[in-house]
Design an enzyme around this catalytic site. Structure first.
Site, PDB file in Angstrom:
ATOM      1  N   ASN A  91       0.801  -1.218   0.000  1.00  0.00           N
ATOM      2  CA  ASN A  91       0.000   0.000   0.000  1.00  0.00           C
ATOM      3  C   ASN A  91       0.842   1.280   0.000  1.00  0.00           C
ATOM      4  O   ASN A  91       0.342   2.333  -0.376  1.00  0.00           O
ATOM      5  CB  ASN A  91      -0.925  -0.004   1.226  1.00  0.00           C
ATOM      6  CG  ASN A  91      -1.637   1.305   1.433  1.00  0.00           C
ATOM      7  OD1 ASN A  91      -2.514   1.684   0.668  1.00  0.00           O
ATOM      8  ND2 ASN A  91      -1.243   2.033   2.477  1.00  0.00           N
ATOM      9  N   SER A 143      -4.250   2.329  -8.560  1.00  0.00           N
ATOM     10  CA  SER A 143      -5.119   3.509  -8.586  1.00  0.00           C
ATOM     11  C   SER A 143      -5.888   3.537  -9.895  1.00  0.00           C
ATOM     12  O   SER A 143      -5.413   3.041 -10.921  1.00  0.00           O
ATOM     13  CB  SER A 143      -4.285   4.788  -8.465  1.00  0.00           C
ATOM     14  OG  SER A 143      -5.068   5.940  -8.711  1.00  0.00           O
ATOM     15  N   TYR A 156       2.982   9.257 -11.434  1.00  0.00           N
ATOM     16  CA  TYR A 156       2.083   8.452 -10.595  1.00  0.00           C
ATOM     17  C   TYR A 156       1.306   7.446 -11.435  1.00  0.00           C
ATOM     18  O   TYR A 156       1.201   6.266 -11.084  1.00  0.00           O
ATOM     19  CB  TYR A 156       1.134   9.393  -9.861  1.00  0.00           C
ATOM     20  CG  TYR A 156       0.219   8.726  -8.864  1.00  0.00           C
ATOM     21  CD1 TYR A 156       0.693   8.332  -7.613  1.00  0.00           C
ATOM     22  CD2 TYR A 156      -1.129   8.517  -9.156  1.00  0.00           C
ATOM     23  CE1 TYR A 156      -0.146   7.739  -6.684  1.00  0.00           C
ATOM     24  CE2 TYR A 156      -1.967   7.926  -8.240  1.00  0.00           C
ATOM     25  CZ  TYR A 156      -1.479   7.551  -7.001  1.00  0.00           C
ATOM     26  OH  TYR A 156      -2.316   6.952  -6.085  1.00  0.00           O
ATOM     27  N   ALA A 157       0.767   7.897 -12.576  1.00  0.00           N
ATOM     28  CA  ALA A 157       0.004   7.009 -13.452  1.00  0.00           C
ATOM     29  C   ALA A 157       0.877   5.883 -13.973  1.00  0.00           C
ATOM     30  O   ALA A 157       0.442   4.724 -14.053  1.00  0.00           O
ATOM     31  CB  ALA A 157      -0.588   7.809 -14.614  1.00  0.00           C
ATOM     32  N   LYS A 160       1.547   3.362 -11.142  1.00  0.00           N
ATOM     33  CA  LYS A 160       0.352   2.577 -10.814  1.00  0.00           C
ATOM     34  C   LYS A 160      -0.026   1.620 -11.942  1.00  0.00           C
ATOM     35  O   LYS A 160      -0.516   0.516 -11.687  1.00  0.00           O
ATOM     36  CB  LYS A 160      -0.807   3.512 -10.480  1.00  0.00           C
ATOM     37  CG  LYS A 160      -0.606   4.306  -9.188  1.00  0.00           C
ATOM     38  CD  LYS A 160      -0.448   3.397  -7.983  1.00  0.00           C
ATOM     39  CE  LYS A 160      -0.426   4.169  -6.679  1.00  0.00           C
ATOM     40  NZ  LYS A 160      -0.311   3.277  -5.493  1.00  0.00           N
ATOM     41  N   ILE A 189     -10.783   9.002  -3.009  1.00  0.00           N
ATOM     42  CA  ILE A 189     -11.180   8.525  -1.692  1.00  0.00           C
ATOM     43  C   ILE A 189     -11.051   9.652  -0.675  1.00  0.00           C
ATOM     44  O   ILE A 189     -10.123  10.468  -0.733  1.00  0.00           O
ATOM     45  CB  ILE A 189     -10.302   7.324  -1.265  1.00  0.00           C
ATOM     46  CG1 ILE A 189     -10.332   6.219  -2.335  1.00  0.00           C
ATOM     47  CG2 ILE A 189     -10.752   6.782   0.088  1.00  0.00           C
ATOM     48  CD1 ILE A 189     -11.693   5.643  -2.627  1.00  0.00           C
TER      49      ILE A 189
END
Length: 248
Positions: A91, A143, A156-157, A160, A189
């Protein structure tokens, strides 16, 4: 009914946000829990104390999941303290957002290192143990951004999306040994990070979600519980989006 009675779980980044929700959810369902933190020592100690007072065996570990040697030492420590690892939840992760032409090499490398290499590190060391016991459940937190992309988050993309490919590959490598590997792709979230957004950004975010609200960390934790338990005994190599139907 306690779905994880007798199981030992290791959760990285388990002291806050989605990780904290998963830690508590697993503990509620009978698991003994080892969880890591990197900076939030006070929160980790408070969570450990809370669960211990409730009669749950748990322990927090200060560890950097992106560090190969530190990950090996962590797994050795958990095995020494708990005897086995039945469930691994990868995580831990960070963001360093910037549009491509403004993104620095450091911002790119930090996110790939922390978000993708960390999954490789822990899975590699834990899987050796799971192979010996011929059982295990590995859950990788990716994600929705890894599936659809997002301006300002190329690093980040990419990390992930890499986790998704890693998940599908590991599920094929380890599936014959009764080790399942699946991923969860949360959408937007309700966490400390999203609460800090300005009103305009928050409104634009909600416009992309058909259900018209943010998800909760507990809703992600419920999905992790399902994937960790025997209820998902024939689910392997899958990505479950927890995003309220979010789309582009």
């Amino acid at each position: 009914m306690q779905l994880l009675a007798g199981k030992i779980a290791l959760i990285t980044g388990g002291s806050r946000g989605i990780g904290e929700a998963i830690t508590q959810k697993f503990a509620m369902h009978g698991a003994q829990v080892a969880f890591t933190y990197k900076h939030s020592a006070d929160r980790a100690q408070a969570l450990e104390a809370k669960l211990s007072q409730a009669g749950i065996r748990c322990k927090s570990y200060c560890s950097d999941a992106s560090d190969f040697s530190a990950s090996e030492r962590l797994v050795e420590s958990v095995l020494h303290d708990f005897g086995r690892i039945d469930i691994l939840v990868n995580n831990a992760g960070i963001t360093r957002d910037a549009l491509l032409l403004r993104m620095t090499e450091v911002q790119w490398d930090e996110v790939i290192h922390n978000n993708l290499k960390s999954v490789f590190n822990l899975t590699r060391f834990v899987s050796w143990h799971m192979l010996k016991q011929k059982s295990g459940a590995i859950i990788n937190i990716t994600s929705i951004i890894g599936l659809i992309g997002n301006p300002g988050q190329a690093n980040y993309a990419s990390a992930k999306a890499g986790i998704i490919a890693f998940t599908k590959t590991i599920s094929q490598e380890l599936g014959s040994r009764k080790i399942r590997c699946n991923a969860i792709a949360p959408g937007f979230i309700d966490t400390e990070m999203t609460r800090a957004l300005d009103e305009k950004t928050a409104h634009a975010m909600l416009q992309k979600i058909p259900m018209g609200r943010l998800g909760t960390a507990e809703e992600v934790a419920n999905t992790a519980l399902f994937l960790a338990s025997d209820l998902s005994s024939y689910i392997n190599g899958q990505v479950i989006s927890v995003c309220g139907g979010m789309y582009r």
